[in-house]
Design a protein around this motif. Structure first.
Motif, mmCIF file in Angstrom:
data_model
loop_
_atom_site.group_PDB
_atom_site.id
_atom_site.type_symbol
_atom_site.label_atom_id
_atom_site.label_comp_id
_atom_site.label_asym_id
_atom_site.label_seq_id
_atom_site.Cartn_x
_atom_site.Cartn_y
_atom_site.Cartn_z
ATOM 1 N N GLU A 321 -19.668 -56.129 -2.036
ATOM 2 C CA GLU A 321 -20.315 -55.337 -0.987
ATOM 3 C C GLU A 321 -19.277 -54.886 0.020
ATOM 4 O O GLU A 321 -18.437 -55.667 0.463
ATOM 5 C CB GLU A 321 -21.396 -56.155 -0.283
ATOM 6 N N TYR A 322 -19.361 -53.621 0.381
ATOM 7 C CA TYR A 322 -18.474 -53.052 1.397
ATOM 8 C C TYR A 322 -19.291 -52.444 2.529
ATOM 9 O O TYR A 322 -20.361 -51.867 2.299
ATOM 10 C CB TYR A 322 -17.598 -51.962 0.783
ATOM 11 N N ALA A 323 -18.755 -52.585 3.735
ATOM 12 C CA ALA A 323 -19.313 -51.901 4.896
ATOM 13 C C ALA A 323 -18.483 -50.659 5.152
ATOM 14 O O ALA A 323 -17.257 -50.736 5.273
ATOM 15 C CB ALA A 323 -19.276 -52.814 6.117
ATOM 16 N N VAL A 324 -19.140 -49.518 5.234
ATOM 17 C CA VAL A 324 -18.469 -48.266 5.579
ATOM 18 C C VAL A 324 -19.041 -47.777 6.902
ATOM 19 O O VAL A 324 -20.127 -48.198 7.308
ATOM 20 C CB VAL A 324 -18.657 -47.197 4.479
ATOM 21 N N PRO A 325 -18.330 -46.905 7.615
ATOM 22 C CA PRO A 325 -18.934 -46.314 8.809
ATOM 23 C C PRO A 325 -20.278 -45.689 8.432
ATOM 24 O O PRO A 325 -20.405 -45.083 7.362
ATOM 25 C CB PRO A 325 -17.920 -45.249 9.226
ATOM 26 N N ARG A 326 -21.278 -45.858 9.280
ATOM 27 C CA ARG A 326 -22.618 -45.426 8.885
ATOM 28 C C ARG A 326 -22.658 -43.950 8.480
ATOM 29 O O ARG A 326 -23.362 -43.577 7.542
ATOM 30 C CB ARG A 326 -23.624 -45.684 10.011
ATOM 31 N N VAL A 330 -23.863 -41.813 3.034
ATOM 32 C CA VAL A 330 -24.417 -40.883 2.047
ATOM 33 C C VAL A 330 -23.314 -40.290 1.174
ATOM 34 O O VAL A 330 -23.448 -40.273 -0.066
ATOM 35 C CB VAL A 330 -25.266 -39.802 2.726
ATOM 36 N N PRO A 331 -22.193 -39.805 1.747
ATOM 37 C CA PRO A 331 -21.124 -39.320 0.860
ATOM 38 C C PRO A 331 -20.618 -40.391 -0.108
ATOM 39 O O PRO A 331 -20.410 -40.111 -1.288
ATOM 40 C CB PRO A 331 -20.025 -38.898 1.847
ATOM 41 N N ALA A 332 -20.432 -41.619 0.382
ATOM 42 C CA ALA A 332 -19.922 -42.689 -0.487
ATOM 43 C C ALA A 332 -20.924 -43.016 -1.590
ATOM 44 O O ALA A 332 -20.543 -43.220 -2.753
ATOM 45 C CB ALA A 332 -19.614 -43.936 0.341
ATOM 46 N N LEU A 333 -22.192 -43.054 -1.243
ATOM 47 C CA LEU A 333 -23.218 -43.387 -2.235
ATOM 48 C C LEU A 333 -23.338 -42.289 -3.283
ATOM 49 O O LEU A 333 -23.499 -42.578 -4.485
ATOM 50 C CB LEU A 333 -24.553 -43.616 -1.533
ATOM 51 N N SER A 367 -17.596 -54.842 13.131
ATOM 52 C CA SER A 367 -16.833 -54.952 14.372
ATOM 53 C C SER A 367 -16.465 -53.574 14.920
ATOM 54 O O SER A 367 -15.743 -52.811 14.289
ATOM 55 C CB SER A 367 -15.554 -55.755 14.126
ATOM 56 N N GLY A 368 -17.019 -53.246 16.076
ATOM 57 C CA GLY A 368 -16.647 -52.017 16.762
ATOM 58 C C GLY A 368 -17.190 -50.737 16.167
ATOM 59 O O GLY A 368 -16.873 -49.657 16.669
ATOM 60 N N ARG A 369 -18.008 -50.811 15.136
ATOM 61 C CA ARG A 369 -18.535 -49.566 14.574
ATOM 62 C C ARG A 369 -19.895 -49.791 13.918
ATOM 63 O O ARG A 369 -20.137 -50.828 13.296
ATOM 64 C CB ARG A 369 -17.560 -48.949 13.560
ATOM 65 N N ASP A 370 -20.788 -48.807 14.088
ATOM 66 C CA ASP A 370 -22.067 -48.833 13.387
ATOM 67 C C ASP A 370 -21.781 -48.716 11.890
ATOM 68 O O ASP A 370 -21.000 -47.852 11.462
ATOM 69 C CB ASP A 370 -22.948 -47.665 13.841
ATOM 70 N N SER A 371 -22.400 -49.574 11.112
ATOM 71 C CA SER A 371 -22.002 -49.720 9.713
ATOM 72 C C SER A 371 -23.173 -49.602 8.752
ATOM 73 O O SER A 371 -24.328 -49.842 9.121
ATOM 74 C CB SER A 371 -21.317 -51.077 9.506
ATOM 75 N N ALA A 372 -22.831 -49.227 7.534
ATOM 76 C CA ALA A 372 -23.792 -49.250 6.425
ATOM 77 C C ALA A 372 -23.146 -50.005 5.285
ATOM 78 O O ALA A 372 -21.929 -49.922 5.075
ATOM 79 C CB ALA A 372 -24.160 -47.838 5.993
ATOM 80 N N TYR A 373 -23.961 -50.751 4.562
ATOM 81 C CA TYR A 373 -23.465 -51.603 3.484
ATOM 82 C C TYR A 373 -23.925 -51.076 2.135
ATOM 83 O O TYR A 373 -25.079 -50.708 1.963
ATOM 84 C CB TYR A 373 -23.989 -53.032 3.658
ATOM 85 N N ILE A 374 -22.987 -51.067 1.189
ATOM 86 C CA ILE A 374 -23.308 -50.725 -0.190
ATOM 87 C C ILE A 374 -22.909 -51.919 -1.044
ATOM 88 O O ILE A 374 -21.736 -52.299 -1.075
ATOM 89 C CB ILE A 374 -22.575 -49.468 -0.672
ATOM 90 N N ALA A 375 -23.897 -52.523 -1.711
ATOM 91 C CA ALA A 375 -23.646 -53.702 -2.539
ATOM 92 C C ALA A 375 -23.880 -53.371 -4.005
ATOM 93 O O ALA A 375 -24.945 -52.862 -4.369
ATOM 94 C CB ALA A 375 -24.549 -54.854 -2.114
ATOM 95 N N VAL A 376 -22.891 -53.652 -4.830
ATOM 96 C CA VAL A 376 -23.008 -53.454 -6.266
ATOM 97 C C VAL A 376 -23.032 -54.816 -6.947
ATOM 98 O O VAL A 376 -22.366 -55.754 -6.505
ATOM 99 C CB VAL A 376 -21.868 -52.577 -6.829
ATOM 100 N N GLU A 397 -11.707 -45.594 0.129
ATOM 101 C CA GLU A 397 -11.390 -44.225 0.585
ATOM 102 C C GLU A 397 -12.169 -43.863 1.838
ATOM 103 O O GLU A 397 -11.811 -42.917 2.549
ATOM 104 C CB GLU A 397 -11.698 -43.227 -0.541
ATOM 105 N N HIS A 398 -13.230 -44.629 2.129
ATOM 106 C CA HIS A 398 -14.026 -44.412 3.339
ATOM 107 C C HIS A 398 -13.787 -45.521 4.368
ATOM 108 O O HIS A 398 -14.654 -45.808 5.195
ATOM 109 C CB HIS A 398 -15.507 -44.343 2.979
#
Length: 449
Positions: A321-326, A330-333, A367-376, A397-398
């Motif tokens: 699972e990775y946290a990317v900036p919120r 959508v682009p990452a997914l 930490s310090g940023r609104d985040s979204a998580y994508i878990a595979v 890359e994100h």
């Protein structure tokens, strides 16, 4: 007694030599501790740490082993917190509960409910110990409320020299900023104080939705719901969404028969069978996915928080699972879906998507940023490296940050580039544990020497 498969008594403080290896829940991490210690008090723990330091042994605490990384692996002393359990204090005026570190989240949630209290947010399983869950950054999903660690108001930590430290926003704030997610690198957590509130009701609305609609409307779905998450089923354009929002009631729990059918038969029993079939015959996975992704129907129910947030998870798997900036979700997914669609990969597990608001914890994935998580995920026993490697390439890359308890290949060089407070954490570690008593190969990789 069979000495080949059991730990044998070897002194005071619950210390035992260990003959059998230790394995995590998923079975992908195996280590062979020299000794196992089960302290019954903080004093016994401090004595065990001092003994280990004198012997030059490394030390790692371990909870229920729900991490997929080797964060708790050791060839030295394995600390079991099984006897450090229970609630120390409930302060209703302050809105806090102080709990021993080895207490499973399941027991904490049940005890709080009996007292008419609840955590504000939680993850989707509750088998972990409170210290294990917080130390690795376990989280649920929330527009305004963060991870389990973000709900900590104070904690107690025993450092490498046996010193018992208490920390909070007001007491040793530099330790508090790091130790809420310490990955076992700063010491052994012995007690945690959580913010709690009077128990409340949540209404859950589960509904199938297309991938294209979810991604097109994600910002709206996120903004309109206190807790929004969804699962995308690879090889399909189908998703299952879940919206949890506070409710005035009345209580309307899932019925016993309906709950057994959806949560046990479909989500565990049938899902286990489907994954076993896919492992044996990978070519069947896309066709089965199209059917199974439509198996769960829409439903709405209202209950107390832990009965809405959490679900039984009996099918064993491996997870990254990775946290990317919120704003990058959508682009990452979409890139992930495109990669799967054009690859020969066969993925039988859904991809889980959640969110968290920014927090102030040094090594929090938010930490310090609104985040979204994508878990595979991949079913246990199925080759996962090709899928996880391709997914990780997209996430990094994100500027993705890997979950500390889930599989990833990142090292200190990369992590220092995505965590602005990385140096703050490692400097504190070198101060509290200069000889790296709590070190192991995993920490050497992710924190450096």
């Amino acid at each position: 007694m069979n000495t080949q498969h059991t730990a044998q008594a070897n002194g005071r403080n619950g210390s035992r030599t260990r003959q059998s290896p230790w394995r995590n829940w998923a079975g992908n991490v195996v280590s062979r501790p020299a000794r196992e210690v089960t302290p019954a008090s903080v004093d016994e723990l401090t004595a065990a740490l001092r003994t280990a330091a004198e012997r030059g042994e490394r030390v790692k605490p371990v909870g229920t082993g729900h991490s997929f990384t080797a964060a708790a692996a050791t060839d030295g002393v394995l600390i079991r917190p099984n006897l450090l359990t229970g609630i120390r204090e409930i302060d209703r005026e302050a809105g806090t509960v102080t709990v021993e570190a080895g207490t499973p989240l399941k027991r904490l949630n049940l005890a709080l409910a009996r007292e008419g209290l609840s955590l504000t947010n939680m993850g989707d399983i509750m088998e972990q110990t409170v210290a294990g869950a917080s130390s690795t950054g376990t989280h649920g999903t929330g527009r305004d409320s963060g991870s389990i660690s973000a709900q900590i108001t104070a904690l107690e930590l025993v450092t490498a020299d046996g010193t018992v430290l208490s920390c909070s926003a007001d007491e040793r704030p530099e330790v508090f900023a790091a130790a809420r997610i310490g990955i076992g690198a700063l010491g052994v957590v012995t007690a945690i104080t959580f913010a709690v509130e009077p128990v409340f009701l949540l209404t859950a609305r589960e509904e199938p939705m297309s991938f294209d609609r979810v991604t097109a409307e994600f910002d709206q779905l996120f903004a309109e719901n206190e807790h929004f998450e969804f699962y995308w089923f690879p090889h399909t354009g189908n998703c299952n969404t879940k919206r949890n929002n506070r409710s005035a009631g009345p209580e309307n729990p899932v019925g016993a028969l309906s709950g057994w059918f959806e949560d046990e038969l479909l989500s565990n029993g049938l899902f286990q069978a489907v994954n076993s079939l896919g492992r044996a015959f990978p070519a069947t996975i896309p066709s089965v996915a199209k059917v199974s992704s439509k198996a769960l129907s829409a439903r709405t129910y209202t209950d107390i928080p832990y009965k809405v947030f959490t679900s039984p998870r009996r099918v064993r798997f491996l997870e990254m699972e990775y946290a990317v900036p919120r704003e990058a979700l959508v682009p990452a997914l979409r890139e992930l879906k495109s990669m799967v669609d054009r690859s020969p990969l066969r993925i039988s597990f859904p991809v889980e998507v959640r969110t968290a608001p920014a927090d102030d914890i040094a090594l929090s994935t938010a930490s310090g940023r609104d985040s979204a998580y994508i878990a595979v995920h991949m079913y246990r026993g199925t080759p996962y490296q090709a899928y996880f490697t391709a997914a990780e390439r997209i996430f990094t890359e994100h500027a993705g940050r890997p979950h500390w308890g889930k599989i990833h290949t990142r090292d200190a060089e990369y992590l220092s580039s995505v965590y602005p407070r990385f140096g703050e954490f490692t400097a504190l570690r070198d101060r509290l544990d200069p000889d790296h008593l709590f070190g192991n190969d995993y920490l050497r990789r992710v924190l450096g020497d």
